[in-house]
Write an enzyme that holds these catalytic residues in place. Sequence first.
Site, PDB file in Angstrom:
ATOM      1  N   SER A  13       0.831  -1.206   0.000  1.00 21.15           N
ATOM      2  CA  SER A  13       0.000   0.000   0.000  1.00 21.15           C
ATOM      3  C   SER A  13       0.867   1.258   0.000  1.00 21.15           C
ATOM      4  CB  SER A  13      -0.969  -0.003   1.185  1.00 21.15           C
ATOM      5  OG  SER A  13      -0.286   0.206   2.403  1.00 21.15           O
ATOM      6  N   ASN A  14       2.036   1.190   0.636  1.00 13.08           N
ATOM      7  CA  ASN A  14       2.937   2.351   0.586  1.00 13.08           C
ATOM      8  C   ASN A  14       3.530   2.514  -0.809  1.00 13.08           C
ATOM      9  OD1 ASN A  14       3.424   3.813   3.294  1.00 13.08           O
ATOM     10  ND2 ASN A  14       3.220   1.649   3.823  1.00 13.08           N
ATOM     11  N   MET A  90      11.083  -6.933   4.362  1.00 13.93           N
ATOM     12  CA  MET A  90      11.264  -7.729   5.579  1.00 13.93           C
ATOM     13  C   MET A  90      12.681  -8.285   5.731  1.00 13.93           C
ATOM     14  SD  MET A  90       8.453  -7.131   6.892  1.00 13.93           S
ATOM     15  CE  MET A  90       8.360  -8.178   8.333  1.00 13.93           C
ATOM     16  N   ARG A  91      13.633  -7.586   5.182  1.00 14.48           N
ATOM     17  CA  ARG A  91      15.020  -8.015   5.332  1.00 14.48           C
ATOM     18  C   ARG A  91      15.850  -6.843   5.841  1.00 14.48           C
ATOM     19  NH1 ARG A  91      16.399 -12.512   3.533  1.00 14.48           N
ATOM     20  NH2 ARG A  91      18.529 -11.843   3.815  1.00 14.48           N
ATOM     21  N   ASN A 107      13.320   4.454   5.604  1.00 12.43           N
ATOM     22  CA  ASN A 107      12.389   3.414   6.041  1.00 12.43           C
ATOM     23  C   ASN A 107      11.196   4.069   6.725  1.00 12.43           C
ATOM     24  OD1 ASN A 107      11.464   0.726   6.584  1.00 12.43           O
ATOM     25  ND2 ASN A 107      12.143   0.966   8.703  1.00 12.43           N
ATOM     26  N   HIS A 109       8.166   3.335   9.620  1.00  9.26           N
ATOM     27  CA  HIS A 109       7.841   2.427  10.721  1.00  9.26           C
ATOM     28  C   HIS A 109       6.500   2.848  11.338  1.00  9.26           C
ATOM     29  CE1 HIS A 109       8.631  -0.486  13.804  1.00  9.26           C
ATOM     30  NE2 HIS A 109       8.247   0.393  14.698  1.00  9.26           N
TER      31      HIS A 109
HETATM   32  C1  GRF Z   1       3.908  -0.558   6.801  1.00 12.95           C
HETATM   33  O1  GRF Z   1       3.078  -0.517   7.925  1.00 12.95           O
HETATM   34  C2  GRF Z   1       5.258  -0.028   7.136  1.00 12.95           C
HETATM   35  O2  GRF Z   1       5.240   0.922   8.152  1.00 12.95           O
HETATM   36  C3  GRF Z   1       5.992  -1.252   7.601  1.00 12.95           C
HETATM   37  O3  GRF Z   1       5.520  -2.283   6.776  1.00 12.95           O
HETATM   38  C4  GRF Z   1       4.201  -1.982   6.371  1.00 12.95           C
HETATM   39  C5  GRF Z   1       4.114  -2.171   4.884  1.00 12.95           C
HETATM   40  O4  GRF Z   1       2.797  -2.074   4.422  1.00 12.95           O
HETATM   41  N1  GRF Z   1       7.419  -1.044   7.545  1.00 12.95           N
HETATM   42  P1  GRF Z   1       2.481  -2.034   2.878  1.00 12.95           P
HETATM   43  O5  GRF Z   1       3.071  -3.312   2.268  1.00 12.95           O
HETATM   44  O6  GRF Z   1       3.119  -0.812   2.306  1.00 12.95           O
HETATM   45  O7  GRF Z   1       0.994  -2.014   2.760  1.00 12.95           O
END
Ligand code: GRF
Length: 201
Positions: A13-14, A90-91, A107, A109
């Site tokens: 989604s980001n 996730m790495r 990044n 968070h």
């Molecule tokens: C987000 O909540 C971000 O803060 C975290 O991982 C999530 C990724 O979400 N680091 P998406 O895949 O962008 O929906």
Amino acid sequence: MRNIAVFASGRGSNFAAIARAVKAKKIHARLALLVCDNPHAGVIAKAKKAGVPVLLAVRSDFSSTRDYEAAIAERLKAHGVDVIVLAGFMRIISPLLISRFPNKILNIHPALLPAFKGSHAIADAFAYGVRVTGVTVHFVDQKMDHGPIILQEALAIRPKDTPAGLEGRIHRLEHVLYPKAIELVLRKQLSLRGRSVKITS
Ligand code: GRF
């Protein structure tokens, strides 16, 4: 025009919010590459739909992290990437790649760092019972969820919030905050002194 690469492992989604911000010229850069380490991630379809090239880089296809990141670095170079944006990747990025992009890796968070580091930040904050949580965008350094903070925004937890409701509100905030932070980095409107990031206009 500068080039950004998004690294993501999940639904993206980001990534989608960043792609929209690029299209709307809220981010002045080309979205040059998606680097994804998970062949099942929803973000891959989002990148294809947005016409963004995808590098699927699965760690287990390589014999070492060094080889893995060297292969990624080669593609980043080929695409002329200036800034790396981690969005649910996730790495852990190793010093090898970090040193090639000094203060050019961001990044996001889903909590107010340094509280609730790690990959269950939203649930952890909710379970802890904090009244206020939020979103942090920071530069990446060699420790997880640790580098200098670029932007942070707080979000009050409502009495009737549920973990799912809170998660939705956190993500909506992320989608606004991340493009802002990326644009600040691209416009070089930041100066760094130790851990402290100054925003200049
Ligand atoms: C987000 O909540 C971000 O803060 C975290 O991982 C999530 C990724 O979400 N680091 P998406 O895949 O962008 O929906």
